[in-house]
Design a protein around this motif. Sequence first.
Motif, short mmCIF file in Angstrom:
data_model
loop_
_atom_site.label_atom_id
_atom_site.label_comp_id
_atom_site.label_asym_id
_atom_site.label_seq_id
_atom_site.Cartn_x
_atom_site.Cartn_y
_atom_site.Cartn_z
N ALA B 233 3.02 -0.12 -9.34
CA ALA B 233 4.21 -0.97 -9.46
C ALA B 233 3.88 -2.45 -9.67
N PRO B 234 2.98 -3.04 -8.86
CA PRO B 234 2.70 -4.48 -9.09
C PRO B 234 2.12 -4.74 -10.48
N LEU B 237 4.81 -4.64 -13.05
CA LEU B 237 5.67 -5.84 -13.02
C LEU B 237 4.95 -7.05 -13.63
N TYR B 304 11.42 -10.46 -11.33
CA TYR B 304 10.22 -9.64 -11.12
C TYR B 304 9.67 -9.86 -9.70
N SER B 308 9.29 -6.95 -7.01
CA SER B 308 8.01 -6.55 -6.43
C SER B 308 8.11 -6.58 -4.90
N ARG B 309 8.92 -7.52 -4.37
CA ARG B 309 9.09 -7.55 -2.93
C ARG B 309 9.82 -6.28 -2.45
N ARG B 312 7.49 -3.36 -2.66
CA ARG B 312 6.46 -3.37 -1.63
C ARG B 312 7.04 -2.88 -0.31
N ASN C 160 -3.53 -10.05 -10.18
CA ASN C 160 -2.93 -8.76 -9.87
C ASN C 160 -4.00 -7.73 -9.53
N GLU C 164 -5.13 -5.88 -5.57
CA GLU C 164 -5.07 -4.47 -5.23
C GLU C 164 -6.33 -3.93 -4.57
#
Lengths: 448, 316, 277
Positions: B233-234, B237, B304, B308-309, B312, C160, C164
């Motif tokens: 997902a992150p 985005l 976005y 993303s928050r 999460r 990003n 991760e």
Amino acid sequence: MNKQIGNFSRRDFLKAVGALSAGLAANPLLHSNIRAFAQDVAAQPPITVLINDSPWFPGFAAMVELYTETTGNQINLDVTPFPGMLDKTRNAVQAGESEYDAVAITEQNIPFFYKSGLLRPITDIDADFSLDENIISYGDAARWDSDLGVNGPMGTILGVPINGNIQLYYYRRDLFDENGIEPPKTFDEMEAIAEQLGRPPRMFGNANRANPIWWEFGAYVDSYDAEYVRLEADGSWSVGFERPEGLEAVNRWLRLGRDWAPQNYADLGQGDLLALMASGRLAQVHMVGAAAPNYDNPDISVVGGNMGATVVPGVTAEARSPRTGMWVMCHPDNLPDERAAAGLEFVKWLTTKDNQLAYAKAGAIPVRQDTYEELATDPVVGWWTSAFAESTPFLHPETRLPETPLIRDSVTTRMAQAYVNEISADEAVSLMASEVRTVMEDAGYTVS
Amino acid sequence: MGLGTLPPPDSSGRLKGVNWRSRLFGAGSFKLWALLPLLVVLVIFTLLPILQLLQMSVSELEFVEGELVSEFIGLGQLDNLAKDPIAGIALKNTLVFVVAVVIIETVTGFCLAVAISRTKTLSILYRSVVIIPLLIPPVAIGTMWSLMYDYNYGLFTTILIELGVQYPPLWTADPDLALISVIIVDVWHWTSFMFLIMLAGIESIPPSLLEAARVDGATELRAIRYVILPIMAPTILVAMLLRTILAFKVFDQIFVLTSGGPGTATQVISMHIYKVFSEQFRLGYAAFLSLMVAAFMFIFVAFYLWASRVLRRRFG
Amino acid sequence: MKQGAPSKIALNLSLLFVVFLILFPVFYIVQTSLKSMADVYSGSFFFEAKMMNYEEIFTGSRSNFAELTRNSLIVSSSVALICGAIGSLAAYSLARLSWQRWVAGGIIVWLLFINMMPPIVFVTPYYLWARAAGIYDTPAAVIMAHVVLNMPLAVIMMMNFFAEVPKELEEAAVIDGCTQWQAFRLVILPIVRPGLAAMAVLVFVFSWKEFLFSLSLTTTSAGRTIPVGIANFVQEFNIRYGEMAAGSFVAMIPALILVLLAQRHIIKGLTVGAVKG
């Protein structure tokens, strides 16, 4: 021998000439006709010239080669895509010292540069300089009258015409002869011809440029006496779309542009018109004169030898108003005297009559009336050079004001909308009238 | 090498000095040194142009006798915006274009990335082919597609007529179809961008996680839904964010394909800004428009961030 | 990973269809590159293939594609290297090394802002700098501009990927006696290598396609890159389709080879590093 001039070797020069001679297939005149004309050009430091790549560029490059060969003076060329010319010129004239000794400026950018004070007046470089009277005036394209804020006969000379491009009316001579049609002088005759010869989808009667609707449309509004803006005798400016003729011009354009054209009329650029004509699918077209040599090139066109050209028609034969779209060569102000002088020396050399003859034969567009007249009977280029010569008394310059880009924005947008019926012709005219008036008033002109 | 292990500075120094020195050379100094090159680039190469731009946006600029003269006009550019016949249309078209291409390219890019990450033998073929559209200059892409779309001598029309279609579409010459035609070209051109980022994301997932899902008897689709998608997902985005900004700036491709026509069907804001800046040389107004468009982009950025928050929180 | 044979075939078939969709316009470019203008205008399927456009782009007066390709390779690889190095260091620092929120946030907004501005606003300042620095009309000038323009992409993408990576890995490395640099170089970087490779490829690609700065910061083929050569075929009133197609196709091949090699190298090279560490 492989002497380099900028990026151009002797081989390239021959190729440039060869490209032209290919177009003239059976014609051997080329090799004999591009001669060196001995002239009194003193030794000059090497110069750099900003020039755009274009169909007439090989002709220009050929002359650069010839200049070096006959005078020993070196020229480097920065060959730039057309859309990059404005920004490159503007950057160069703003730098500490310009990288270019001479810059080619297209007609629509003339007001900006002439008004900006970033160019060197030609008489400051050479006090004895005067424009040869055989160089066509193109609406005083060389001069800027800072009192009037437009080009004017009393203005300072800031540039010298180096490309005499104008609009022409092209037609298929073979078809016209077959059907006993005379080349038209009026829009009415153009419409009749379109009706008579149009056999879509194999042959279209007429097509106009849609991307953008401005330069060619200018010949319509000018002919209808509805110029986008015009300086009146009393010193005020009038807006053409506020006169009833403005609407007539629009309607005429819409009819000639849509009724006999291919279905994608709303998306036609100059390249598409050239393609339609060159592939033998268009009977007549009003487009850029500098495209003429393309029609003789067998790699591009299947109609070579069957083309005719004449003055762009108007409302009446007397009111024909082809627009100019020429180039001047200028010298930035941020140059040492010596470099400016070296740049000017090349321009003077280029615009002599004999060199203009060679220029035309190498595929470029001359700027002298005597050159056009001499070439008018030439078996190869005569079909279009005669049309150029014939057009001179009818020429109308591009709308040359620093505000022209804003006027153009309004006209191209509204006309494009009217072309696809996003808005009606009436709406388009009233929007253009009010938008152009606002532009002029905001800029501080008196508008009548 | 070994920046982080330099011995801590002499503790007898003055407190302030110690702090400063330990920041530069102490155990935690790596974070500063790692960031420094970026800061140098930003300060040297972008600070001045950005300040100039901000200043321009509240000014009117003009060349007078060879000098660029600037006059402060505050929010005077709002007047110009009110009189601008194109800005509104262009902004609307741009928003439609951006939303459409970002969504389509995200979905196709993701599917491609998942699919190609599963192939073995032909993997190298797929990976190389997908990069190709990115290596062609946008001017050439615009030109070649306009040639294919062309109604009179284009490929599509020729094929459709051969197939017996009586009224083939006009593509870029049809006001209703023009924006779609432009979007098709963009999807062909830029899906690979999304693909490359997402494939990297998938390849960064520890294989053990996927194995675990399979051991649990999850089907392919369920593995994608419950393992790959949450982890990705992150990355998705961020890819969407970068692509959104890029799509707002679309220029050459449309310029060559349609020049904004027919009518105003494909006018986009970046083309308009270029025209205002370059042709009209209204530097102040161009700067103002650029900032306005940036404000719109920041709305997307905010979205976005919010998304993303939320994600999460949901996936932990 | 077990997959049934039928589903594998279906997967490959659909991917091959995608390959076809992608390559179709590319074939069209190749076909156009073998045509004269008259052939293009005729719109017919059948034509006599000619090499004239290839001759023109290498030996003609208008373009020296060999030099342009060389410049493009130099510029794009340098930009990818510089952005890769500066970008991943900065991204690591911002994503993992506990900067105050306003510092990290401020830099990200700054980067986004640069990315959002129309590139044309940077042209005049960079032109004047390049002239002043004496790098005008060299690849160095173009590299300078491209590095700045691509920095936002490099940093934001890498942030990003760094974010991760599980925190425990770094902590374990530091406990094992690694410095932060070593932890970054030997532990973290190898983990994000797919991301790093993707970033480097994208930066390379953006530099490869860039037109405006390559045009504004150069005058001759000493510094110019391919997109300018290609754009020269879009002329005042026509487009030289054949030469443009030939130029685009020729320029694509070395770039594709380089990108594939670099991708493999980044992934393999860093794996070796990781094993050593």
